[in-house]
Design a protein around this motif. Structure first.
Motif, PDB file in Angstrom:
ATOM      1  N   SER A   1       0.821  -1.231   0.000  1.00 12.29           N
ATOM      2  CA  SER A   1       0.000   0.000   0.000  1.00 12.29           C
ATOM      3  C   SER A   1       0.846   1.268   0.000  1.00 12.29           C
ATOM      4  N   ALA A   2       2.173   1.097   0.028  1.00 11.25           N
ATOM      5  CA  ALA A   2       3.067   2.274   0.112  1.00 11.25           C
ATOM      6  C   ALA A   2       2.869   3.190  -1.098  1.00 11.25           C
ATOM      7  N   GLU A   3       2.760   2.606  -2.307  1.00 14.09           N
ATOM      8  CA  GLU A   3       2.644   3.438  -3.514  1.00 14.09           C
ATOM      9  C   GLU A   3       1.259   4.076  -3.638  1.00 14.09           C
ATOM     10  N   SER A   4       0.343   3.653  -2.754  1.00 15.95           N
ATOM     11  CA  SER A   4      -0.949   4.350  -2.709  1.00 15.95           C
ATOM     12  C   SER A   4      -0.867   5.574  -1.801  1.00 15.95           C
TER      13      SER A   4
ATOM     14  N   ILE B   1       4.355 -10.369  -0.231  1.00 16.07           N
ATOM     15  CA  ILE B   1       4.512  -9.093  -0.944  1.00 16.07           C
ATOM     16  C   ILE B   1       4.509  -7.927   0.053  1.00 16.07           C
ATOM     17  N   GLY B   2       5.580  -7.124   0.079  1.00  8.97           N
ATOM     18  CA  GLY B   2       5.593  -5.860   0.818  1.00  8.97           C
ATOM     19  C   GLY B   2       5.532  -6.005   2.316  1.00  8.97           C
ATOM     20  N   THR B   3       6.250  -7.008   2.861  1.00  6.04           N
ATOM     21  CA  THR B   3       6.280  -7.125   4.311  1.00  6.04           C
ATOM     22  C   THR B   3       7.713  -7.360   4.773  1.00  6.04           C
ATOM     23  N   SER B   4       8.025  -6.768   5.914  1.00  5.87           N
ATOM     24  CA  SER B   4       9.404  -6.840   6.424  1.00  5.87           C
ATOM     25  C   SER B   4       9.686  -8.158   7.124  1.00  5.87           C
TER      26      SER B   4
ATOM     27  N   ALA C   1      -7.072   8.525  18.387  1.00  9.50           N
ATOM     28  CA  ALA C   1      -6.633   9.566  17.438  1.00  9.50           C
ATOM     29  C   ALA C   1      -5.723   8.959  16.373  1.00  9.50           C
ATOM     30  N   PHE C   2      -4.878   7.993  16.785  1.00  8.01           N
ATOM     31  CA  PHE C   2      -3.960   7.314  15.852  1.00  8.01           C
ATOM     32  C   PHE C   2      -4.782   6.626  14.752  1.00  8.01           C
ATOM     33  N   TYR C   3      -5.849   5.925  15.162  1.00 12.26           N
ATOM     34  CA  TYR C   3      -6.636   5.183  14.173  1.00 12.26           C
ATOM     35  C   TYR C   3      -7.599   6.098  13.419  1.00 12.26           C
TER      36      TYR C   3
ATOM     37  N   ARG D   1       7.848   0.371   9.364  1.00 10.39           N
ATOM     38  CA  ARG D   1       9.252   0.336   9.783  1.00 10.39           C
ATOM     39  C   ARG D   1      10.152   1.049   8.798  1.00 10.39           C
ATOM     40  N   GLY D   2       9.515   1.821   7.902  1.00  9.03           N
ATOM     41  CA  GLY D   2      10.361   2.620   7.007  1.00  9.03           C
ATOM     42  C   GLY D   2      10.605   3.979   7.666  1.00  9.03           C
ATOM     43  N   PRO D   3      11.239   4.901   6.928  1.00  5.74           N
ATOM     44  CA  PRO D   3      11.531   6.232   7.495  1.00  5.74           C
ATOM     45  C   PRO D   3      10.257   6.920   7.974  1.00  5.74           C
TER      46      PRO D   3
ATOM     47  N   GLY E   1      12.149  -4.850  -5.528  1.00  4.40           N
ATOM     48  CA  GLY E   1      11.669  -3.734  -6.348  1.00  4.40           C
ATOM     49  C   GLY E   1      10.337  -3.258  -5.802  1.00  4.40           C
ATOM     50  N   ARG E   2       9.710  -2.332  -6.546  1.00 11.18           N
ATOM     51  CA  ARG E   2       8.434  -1.800  -6.079  1.00 11.18           C
ATOM     52  C   ARG E   2       7.290  -2.748  -6.451  1.00 11.18           C
ATOM     53  N   ALA E   3       6.356  -2.930  -5.524  1.00  8.78           N
ATOM     54  CA  ALA E   3       5.227  -3.837  -5.770  1.00  8.78           C
ATOM     55  C   ALA E   3       4.449  -3.409  -7.011  1.00  8.78           C
ATOM     56  N   GLY E   4       4.351  -2.110  -7.231  1.00  8.01           N
ATOM     57  CA  GLY E   4       3.590  -1.585  -8.371  1.00  8.01           C
ATOM     58  C   GLY E   4       4.141  -2.049  -9.701  1.00  8.01           C
TER      59      GLY E   4
ATOM     60  N   MET F   1      -4.675 -12.020  19.646  1.00  4.02           N
ATOM     61  CA  MET F   1      -4.694 -13.124  18.690  1.00  4.02           C
ATOM     62  C   MET F   1      -5.165 -12.647  17.327  1.00  4.02           C
ATOM     63  N   PRO F   2      -4.365 -12.877  16.270  1.00  2.69           N
ATOM     64  CA  PRO F   2      -4.815 -12.493  14.932  1.00  2.69           C
ATOM     65  C   PRO F   2      -6.101 -13.245  14.568  1.00  2.69           C
ATOM     66  N   TYR F   3      -6.850 -12.680  13.638  1.00  2.66           N
ATOM     67  CA  TYR F   3      -8.113 -13.271  13.185  1.00  2.66           C
ATOM     68  C   TYR F   3      -7.843 -14.371  12.152  1.00  2.66           C
TER      69      TYR F   3
ATOM     70  N   MET G   1       8.301 -10.807  -2.928  1.00  5.34           N
ATOM     71  CA  MET G   1       8.500  -9.586  -3.727  1.00  5.34           C
ATOM     72  C   MET G   1       8.475  -8.419  -2.752  1.00  5.34           C
ATOM     73  N   ASN G   2       9.565  -7.676  -2.655  1.00  2.91           N
ATOM     74  CA  ASN G   2       9.688  -6.647  -1.627  1.00  2.91           C
ATOM     75  C   ASN G   2      10.716  -5.607  -2.066  1.00  2.91           C
ATOM     76  N   LEU G   3      10.584  -4.388  -1.512  1.00  6.40           N
ATOM     77  CA  LEU G   3      11.550  -3.338  -1.917  1.00  6.40           C
ATOM     78  C   LEU G   3      12.970  -3.745  -1.544  1.00  6.40           C
ATOM     79  N   ASP G   4      13.089  -4.325  -0.333  1.00  6.21           N
ATOM     80  CA  ASP G   4      14.394  -4.861   0.107  1.00  6.21           C
ATOM     81  C   ASP G   4      14.159  -6.288   0.573  1.00  6.21           C
ATOM     82  N   PRO G   5      15.177  -7.117   0.577  1.00  8.50           N
ATOM     83  CA  PRO G   5      14.984  -8.474   1.123  1.00  8.50           C
ATOM     84  C   PRO G   5      14.455  -8.391   2.561  1.00  8.50           C
TER      85      PRO G   5
ATOM     86  N   ALA H   1       8.723  -8.895  10.106  1.00  7.92           N
ATOM     87  CA  ALA H   1       9.084  -8.556  11.497  1.00  7.92           C
ATOM     88  C   ALA H   1       8.040  -9.023  12.499  1.00  7.92           C
ATOM     89  N   VAL H   2       6.833  -9.305  12.030  1.00  6.34           N
ATOM     90  CA  VAL H   2       5.711  -9.558  12.942  1.00  6.34           C
ATOM     91  C   VAL H   2       5.211 -10.991  12.792  1.00  6.34           C
ATOM     92  N   TYR H   3       5.032 -11.633  13.930  1.00  3.17           N
ATOM     93  CA  TYR H   3       4.513 -13.003  13.960  1.00  3.17           C
ATOM     94  C   TYR H   3       3.054 -12.986  14.353  1.00  3.17           C
TER      95      TYR H   3
HETATM   96  C1  BV8 Z   1       0.267 -12.721  18.779  1.00  2.00           C
HETATM   97  C2  BV8 Z   1      -2.425  -3.896  13.384  1.00  2.00           C
HETATM   98  C3  BV8 Z   1      -0.216 -14.402  20.272  1.00  2.00           C
HETATM   99  C4  BV8 Z   1      -2.084  -2.629  14.051  1.00  2.00           C
HETATM  100  C5  BV8 Z   1      -0.412  -5.159  13.632  1.00  2.00           C
HETATM  101  C6  BV8 Z   1       9.000 -12.569  19.610  1.00  2.00           C
HETATM  102  C7  BV8 Z   1       8.945 -13.579  18.685  1.00  2.00           C
HETATM  103  C8  BV8 Z   1       7.771 -13.902  18.054  1.00  2.00           C
HETATM  104  C9  BV8 Z   1       6.612 -13.186  18.311  1.00  2.00           C
HETATM  105  C10 BV8 Z   1       6.698 -12.175  19.208  1.00  2.00           C
HETATM  106  C11 BV8 Z   1       7.863 -11.867  19.883  1.00  2.00           C
HETATM  107  N1  BV8 Z   1       7.592 -10.827  20.714  1.00  2.00           N
HETATM  108  C12 BV8 Z   1       6.293 -10.471  20.587  1.00  2.00           C
HETATM  109  C13 BV8 Z   1       5.754 -11.300  19.690  1.00  2.00           C
HETATM  110  C14 BV8 Z   1       4.400 -11.303  19.236  1.00  2.00           C
HETATM  111  C15 BV8 Z   1       4.125 -10.111  18.353  1.00  2.00           C
HETATM  112  C16 BV8 Z   1       5.239  -9.794  17.403  1.00  2.00           C
HETATM  113  O1  BV8 Z   1       5.395 -10.439  16.373  1.00  2.00           O
HETATM  114  N2  BV8 Z   1       5.996  -8.733  17.733  1.00  2.00           N
HETATM  115  C17 BV8 Z   1       7.087  -8.330  16.867  1.00  2.00           C
HETATM  116  C18 BV8 Z   1       7.239  -6.806  16.908  1.00  2.00           C
HETATM  117  C19 BV8 Z   1       8.353  -9.052  17.329  1.00  2.00           C
HETATM  118  N3  BV8 Z   1       2.966 -10.511  17.593  1.00  2.00           N
HETATM  119  C20 BV8 Z   1       1.762 -10.323  18.134  1.00  2.00           C
HETATM  120  O2  BV8 Z   1       1.561  -9.781  19.188  1.00  2.00           O
HETATM  121  C21 BV8 Z   1       0.605 -10.879  17.325  1.00  2.00           C
HETATM  122  N4  BV8 Z   1      -0.202 -11.645  18.187  1.00  2.00           N
HETATM  123  O3  BV8 Z   1       1.395 -13.137  18.659  1.00  2.00           O
HETATM  124  O4  BV8 Z   1      -0.658 -13.283  19.548  1.00  2.00           O
HETATM  125  C22 BV8 Z   1      -1.317 -14.797  21.132  1.00  2.00           C
HETATM  126  C23 BV8 Z   1      -1.442 -16.137  21.400  1.00  2.00           C
HETATM  127  C24 BV8 Z   1      -2.453 -16.527  22.196  1.00  2.00           C
HETATM  128  C25 BV8 Z   1      -3.340 -15.580  22.704  1.00  2.00           C
HETATM  129  C26 BV8 Z   1      -3.197 -14.239  22.414  1.00  2.00           C
HETATM  130  C27 BV8 Z   1      -2.177 -13.834  21.619  1.00  2.00           C
HETATM  131  C28 BV8 Z   1      -0.266  -9.778  16.767  1.00  2.00           C
HETATM  132  C29 BV8 Z   1       0.525  -8.959  15.794  1.00  2.00           C
HETATM  133  C30 BV8 Z   1      -0.408  -7.992  15.119  1.00  2.00           C
HETATM  134  C31 BV8 Z   1      -0.083  -6.588  15.541  1.00  2.00           C
HETATM  135  N5  BV8 Z   1      -0.852  -5.686  14.731  1.00  2.00           N
HETATM  136  N6  BV8 Z   1      -1.194  -4.412  12.877  1.00  2.00           N
HETATM  137  C32 BV8 Z   1      -2.039  -1.530  13.043  1.00  2.00           C
HETATM  138  O5  BV8 Z   1      -1.949  -1.778  11.822  1.00  2.00           O
HETATM  139  O6  BV8 Z   1      -2.093  -0.395  13.529  1.00  2.00           O
HETATM  140  S1  BV8 Z   1       1.148  -5.480  13.106  1.00  2.00           S
HETATM  141  C33 BV8 Z   1       1.684  -4.313  12.010  1.00  2.00           C
HETATM  142  O7  BV8 Z   1       2.944  -4.813  11.518  1.00  2.00           O
HETATM  143  C34 BV8 Z   1       0.860  -4.149  10.748  1.00  2.00           C
HETATM  144  O8  BV8 Z   1      -0.205  -5.057  10.618  1.00  2.00           O
HETATM  145  C35 BV8 Z   1       1.873  -4.441   9.664  1.00  2.00           C
HETATM  146  O9  BV8 Z   1       1.296  -4.900   8.535  1.00  2.00           O
HETATM  147  C36 BV8 Z   1       2.623  -5.484  10.345  1.00  2.00           C
HETATM  148  C37 BV8 Z   1       3.858  -5.980   9.735  1.00  2.00           C
HETATM  149  O10 BV8 Z   1       4.536  -4.912   9.206  1.00  2.00           O
HETATM  150  P1  BV8 Z   1       4.710  -4.880   7.617  1.00  2.00           P
HETATM  151  O11 BV8 Z   1       3.361  -4.980   6.994  1.00  2.00           O
HETATM  152  O12 BV8 Z   1       5.719  -5.876   7.216  1.00  2.00           O
HETATM  153  O13 BV8 Z   1       5.201  -3.424   7.405  1.00  2.00           O
HETATM  154  P2  BV8 Z   1       6.686  -2.898   7.575  1.00  2.00           P
HETATM  155  O14 BV8 Z   1       6.640  -1.410   7.551  1.00  2.00           O
HETATM  156  O15 BV8 Z   1       7.343  -3.600   8.713  1.00  2.00           O
HETATM  157  O16 BV8 Z   1       7.427  -3.420   6.256  1.00  2.00           O
HETATM  158  C38 BV8 Z   1       7.016  -2.926   5.006  1.00  2.00           C
HETATM  159  C39 BV8 Z   1       7.876  -3.641   3.984  1.00  2.00           C
HETATM  160  O17 BV8 Z   1       7.474  -3.187   2.694  1.00  2.00           O
HETATM  161  C40 BV8 Z   1       9.352  -3.315   4.124  1.00  2.00           C
HETATM  162  O18 BV8 Z   1      10.094  -4.514   4.057  1.00  2.00           O
HETATM  163  C41 BV8 Z   1       9.662  -2.431   2.897  1.00  2.00           C
HETATM  164  O19 BV8 Z   1      10.934  -2.704   2.366  1.00  2.00           O
HETATM  165  C42 BV8 Z   1       8.605  -2.874   1.934  1.00  2.00           C
HETATM  166  N7  BV8 Z   1       8.189  -1.846   0.980  1.00  2.00           N
HETATM  167  C43 BV8 Z   1       8.069  -0.518   1.195  1.00  2.00           C
HETATM  168  N8  BV8 Z   1       7.635   0.073   0.066  1.00  2.00           N
HETATM  169  C44 BV8 Z   1       7.448  -0.912  -0.864  1.00  2.00           C
HETATM  170  C45 BV8 Z   1       7.801  -2.134  -0.279  1.00  2.00           C
HETATM  171  N9  BV8 Z   1       7.748  -3.293  -0.950  1.00  2.00           N
HETATM  172  C46 BV8 Z   1       7.318  -3.250  -2.224  1.00  2.00           C
HETATM  173  N10 BV8 Z   1       6.973  -2.112  -2.854  1.00  2.00           N
HETATM  174  C47 BV8 Z   1       7.022  -0.935  -2.212  1.00  2.00           C
HETATM  175  N11 BV8 Z   1       6.672   0.188  -2.865  1.00  2.00           N
END
Ligand code: BV8
Length: 239
Positions: free
Chosen positions: A16-19, A175-178, A54-56, A25-27, A218-221, A155-157, A201-205, A180-182
């Protein structure tokens, strides 16, 4: 497509970045100086509900100003034309996949356009602000609506539905995820364990690039429409 029938596609903020929507986790990954991890939690909501609302509210309002991009439209085309099973699992809380026309979409982290009443547990379509303590349309109680978003520690849905699709996948595409999140970042391992081919497929590995058979940077677009073309062309060998 050699022996590819069932496809699972995971998308993240990068699609959704190009939208014009900020990634996490970018700048531009901060919001008013707050790290998302500090705002997207039940503790933050309990401590300072006005800040979290307010954030949402700001992101919900921003969503009304942007449009799907070529990557969303390409996935919607694949969704419409792919004869096998296909599931788009998005970590994103925007509605750009749906507005591009995709049907087989699951929001594992919830949706900005949905609200959840903590009094009657109803969930409903919501496109206005929540900071002014509106009444729940279902039970009428005021000030008990929260964003229907999965915060860190929640808990995710649709995890059963997603796990089933991963177990049956012949191709897993991220596509387009770092990565970083489990649990989303672990999906590639589940799919590969079941013998699926894995394409990123991602801007960076991403952090999990080494789990993928192929990683296109590269860019998702640009990358996504080209990949969909490969998948839908009769002699395509992509995936
Ligand atoms: C859970 C909603 C368990 C909010 C979000 C240690 C190890 C393992 C797990 C954990 C741990 N410590 C904590 C945890 C659990 C935690 C977690 O993973 N934490 C991380 C930080 C370590 N996870 C959770 O809490 C999850 N729940 O584990 O529940 C449980 C079990 C039983 C009972 C109860 C619970 C819930 C996680 C969900 C959190 N909510 N979103 C909101 O959106 O406001 S997460 C948030 O991060 C967003 O959803 C986002 O989508 C998600 C991941 O980020 P990305 O989408 O990857 O975005 P990011 O900016 O990081 O990266 C963008 C990428 O795109 C980059 O790589 C960039 O290079 C690339 N890019 C940029 N531009 C372009 C592009 N690519 C292509 N084209 C471009 N133009």
């Amino acid at each position: 497509m050699q022996d590819i029938s069932n496809i699972v596609i995971l998308t993240g903020a990068g699609i959704s970045a190009e939208s014009g929507l900020a990634t996490f986790r970018g700048p531009d990954g901060l919001w008013e100086g707050h790290r998302v991890e500090d705002v997207a939690t039940p503790e933050a909501f309990a401590r300072d509900p006005a800040l979290v609302q307010a954030f949402y509210d700001a992101r919900r309002a921003r969503l009304a100003e942007v449009e799907p991009n070529a990557a969303h439209r390409a996935l919607a085309r694949l969704d419409a034309e792919w004869p096998g099973d296909l599931l788009i699992v998005t970590q994103n809380v925007d509605d750009l996949h749906e507005r591009a026309g995709a049907k087989r979409v699951r929001h594992m982290h919830g949706e900005l356009t949905s609200a959840w009443c903590l009094d009657c547990d109803a969930r409903m379509r919501w496109d206005k602000d929540l900071c002014d303590h509106p009444n729940c349309p279902q039970c009428g109680v005021a000030g008990r609506l929260r964003p229907d978003i999965v915060w860190f520690g929640e808990m995710p849905y649709e995890m059963e539905r997603i796990d089933r699709a991963l177990m049956e996948a012949d191709l897993f595409v991220s596509i387009g995820t770092s990565g970083a999140v489990y649990p989303a970042a672990g999906f590639v391992q589940t799919a590969r364990y079941r013998g699926a081919r894995a394409l990123e497929m991602n801007l960076d590995p991403s952090l999990g690039s080494y789990h993928f058979h192929e990683s296109r940077t590269g860019r998702a677009g640009e990358l996504v429409p080209a990949w969909v073309e490969e998948m839908l062309s009769p002699l395509g060998s992509a995936g």
